[in-house]
Enzyme design. Structure first.
Site, PDB file in Angstrom:
ATOM      1  N   SER A  12       0.805  -1.347  -0.102  1.00 53.03           N
ATOM      2  CA  SER A  12      -0.065   0.073  -0.170  1.00 53.03           C
ATOM      3  C   SER A  12       1.002   1.292   0.072  1.00 53.03           C
ATOM      4  O   SER A  12       2.160   1.290   0.518  1.00 53.03           O
ATOM      5  CB  SER A  12      -0.762  -0.110   1.310  1.00 53.03           C
ATOM      6  OG  SER A  12      -1.591  -1.004   1.343  1.00 53.03           O
TER       7      SER A  12
HETATM    8  N1  SAH Z   1       0.367  -5.528   4.289  1.00 53.38           N
HETATM    9  C1  SAH Z   1       0.990  -5.743   2.970  1.00 53.38           C
HETATM   10  C2  SAH Z   1       0.110  -5.629   1.763  1.00 53.38           C
HETATM   11  C3  SAH Z   1      -0.039  -6.766   0.894  1.00 53.38           C
HETATM   12  S1  SAH Z   1      -1.145  -6.929  -0.271  1.00 53.38           S
HETATM   13  C4  SAH Z   1       2.474  -5.180   2.957  1.00 53.38           C
HETATM   14  O1  SAH Z   1       2.560  -4.223   3.578  1.00 53.38           O
HETATM   15  O2  SAH Z   1       3.256  -5.351   1.798  1.00 53.38           O
HETATM   16  C5  SAH Z   1      -2.390  -8.024   0.374  1.00 53.38           C
HETATM   17  C6  SAH Z   1      -1.764  -9.446   0.667  1.00 53.38           C
HETATM   18  O3  SAH Z   1      -3.011 -10.285   1.021  1.00 53.38           O
HETATM   19  C7  SAH Z   1      -1.162 -10.154  -0.619  1.00 53.38           C
HETATM   20  O4  SAH Z   1       0.127 -10.643  -0.189  1.00 53.38           O
HETATM   21  C8  SAH Z   1      -2.106 -11.440  -0.991  1.00 53.38           C
HETATM   22  O5  SAH Z   1      -1.471 -12.664  -1.119  1.00 53.38           O
HETATM   23  C9  SAH Z   1      -2.583 -11.490   0.618  1.00 53.38           C
HETATM   24  N2  SAH Z   1      -3.986 -12.141   0.795  1.00 53.38           N
HETATM   25  C10 SAH Z   1      -5.015 -12.158  -0.199  1.00 53.38           C
HETATM   26  N3  SAH Z   1      -5.938 -12.824   0.288  1.00 53.38           N
HETATM   27  C11 SAH Z   1      -5.435 -13.613   1.424  1.00 53.38           C
HETATM   28  C12 SAH Z   1      -6.063 -14.533   2.282  1.00 53.38           C
HETATM   29  N4  SAH Z   1      -7.232 -15.021   1.935  1.00 53.38           N
HETATM   30  N5  SAH Z   1      -5.437 -15.011   3.379  1.00 53.38           N
HETATM   31  C13 SAH Z   1      -3.956 -14.468   3.546  1.00 53.38           C
HETATM   32  N6  SAH Z   1      -3.613 -13.666   2.656  1.00 53.38           N
HETATM   33  C14 SAH Z   1      -4.191 -13.194   1.735  1.00 53.38           C
END
Ligand code: SAH
Length: 221
Positions: free
Chosen positions: A70
């Site tokens: 983000s």
């Molecule tokens: N907080 C992260 C943002 C990651 S984007 C950062 O600081 O980089 C969102 C993330 O959620 C992705 O890595 C994606 O693979 C994960 N994601 C999506 N659906 C998910 C689920 N059901 N359980 C766990 N992770 C999930």
């Protein structure tokens, strides 16, 4: 933020991190410890190498596997809500991704539980944060919609991917008065903060933001 903190920041941050912090302050972020932390973390190490020159810009960036980190303001706003409203005991993060938000949570909470459904990202974030001597995080490779498997009650839950409905297992593991932060798509893409009050949810804030979708199942590759 005090003059002393600001002086410290400018001296110790690389210039682009200091610029990022100035922008965050202009956008209304004011928690001194959060600003100092974000000014000192190597955000460029959390994004795909080809984008590291943009790591401190006000934009989401690729972290691999079609996922994004983000933009700084969204991370800062979500964290500031937690600092204002949550007890800083135990937090559950769904969507470890690059580990950047995890790293920030680990600074403020006693214990962070984080879940990621993509094996490659889970492994990379775990390795990255261990190398940074972050020791109060438990990682799990799983579908986060099922919540944390051991019945521990959380002071806060933060979901960093957009769901079409609120996963019940996640709200179920929140303590009474616990804080939920999650993106919602309605009426427009935004992030919101709620407090659990019995069977009601009190909205404490919202802000426009874009997120990748919350997906089902696991990706092992
Ligand atoms: N907080 C992260 C943002 C990651 S984007 C950062 O600081 O980089 C969102 C993330 O959620 C992705 O890595 C994606 O693979 C994960 N994601 C999506 N659906 C998910 C689920 N059901 N359980 C766990 N992770 C999930």
């Amino acid at each position: 933020m005090s003059q002393h903190d600001l002086t410290w920041l400018v001296k110790n941050s690389e210039p682009r991190a200091a610029n990022m912090v100035h922008q965050l302050m202009e956008q209304g972020i004011s928690h001194p410890e959060l600003l100092v932390l974000m000014g000192s973390l190597p955000r460029h190490e959390f994004v795909e190498p080809a984008f590291s020159h943009l790591a401190y810009s006000a934009t989401p960036l690729p972290i691999g596997r079609n996922q994004t980190i983000s933009q700084p303001l969204t991370v800062a706003r979500m964290t500031e809500w937690l600092l204002e409203y949550a007890r800083l005991g135990r937090v559950l993060e769904v969507g470890t991704g690059s580990g950047y938000q995890t790293r920030i949570l680990a600074h403020f909470f006693n214990k962070v539980h984080t879940i990621e459904r993509q094996k490659a990202l889970y492994t990379q974030a775990k390795k990255r944060l261990s190398a940074m001597q972050v020791n109060n995080v438990e990682y799990m490779f799983a579908d986060g919609q099922a919540g944390w498997p051991h019945k521990v009650e959380m002071d806060a839950v933060i979901i960093t991917a957009m769901a079409s409905k609120v996963p019940l297992a996640l709200t179920g593991c929140l303590k009474e008065q616990g804080i939920l932060i999650m993106p919602i798509d309605h009426p427009s893409p935004q992030i919101g903060c709620w407090r659990k009050e019995g069977d009601r949810w009190k909205c404490l804030g919202t802000e426009s933001a874009h997120f990748v979708p919350l997906l089902e199942g696991l990706e092992h590759a």
